[in-house]
Design a protein around this motif. Sequence first.
Motif: not given
Length: 349
Positions: A47, A50, A52-54, A56, A77, A79, A133
């Motif tokens: 995270l 960057g 991965v992002r919330p 995902q 977090y 995810l 993704d």
Amino acid sequence: MTEPVVHEHVTDAVKTPDLVRLAPNVVLLRFETLKIHAALGAVRALLGAGVVRPGQTVVDSSSGIYAVALAMACHRYGLRCHIVASTTVDVTMRAQLEILGVTVDQMPPSDDLRLDQRRRVLRVRELVERHPDMHWMRQYHDPVHYLGYAEVAGLVAGALPGPLTVVGSVGTGSSTGGLTRSLRERGVDTRLVGVQPFGSVTFGSERFTDPDAIIAGIGSAIPFDNVRHALYDRVHWLDFQHAMAATVALLRDHAVFAGLSTGAAHLAAGWEAGREPGRTHVVIGADTGHRYTARVFARHREALDPADLAPREVDAVADLCPPWSTMDWQRRAYEPLVPAQERRKDPVS
């Protein structure tokens, strides 16, 4: 008396291990779920970078405790999580995952855990190719899983005087490797003893079969990049009966209800501690014994007496012989044999 701490999330409550003295120079590092450190460390790093992002979806293969740890980290977090689960994941663990919002692909029943492991890897590859993704966590290969064990190293270094010998099942390599590397970086004199089942490719015993072996979480049917062979000073190979004997004895003698890998490490540590009484031997206790109730604890009357057990000392992997062998590894590099089924390159590096 220490003031109680109110945690903001349950992961903070379960990640801290208890230190339990088993013998004058043997201490158990007892976790409710060891891999919470790998999962939290990896998710935070990904995270922060960057990657991965919330919101995902992250995906991985697991035989159990990493799945629950990753689910908890994702819950914390924000995810989404998809687990390709081993056939060994029981109804209790699967229910936990589903309630935490995890989507679960579970492999069909199989007595061949090599086949189970290969099926899981192929399924993850299929998912990642179909859903670009998704982020494959690659607990077996991504060194990001080493990061969380620096916190454990700080706790151990602060609580126990050196020199230390860390003893634990090898598995993915991240816990034994991450803890030992961090201790050595702190300047602590640390030896590392790895524990393997017969049948694992990781340290060259793939020519053996052990019908009762629960290889998941201890060894592997495929090579793992996160196993850094040059970190290990010594290796023990144990069959199921020896690991079971020590797991039952740990409960009988110390009232510690722990998993099979903890019992195996406990047996190896006892042997090592007798040879090197001046070192504190730290046994990694990865999880509790609940998922081993039927296959280990319900059979306690069959368990061998650990006092009657001793390893065969060997000089090379070619000399390995069940039920228990041990060898000075001497921090050497090693290239495990890659099964033909696994020679295809991962789509995600």
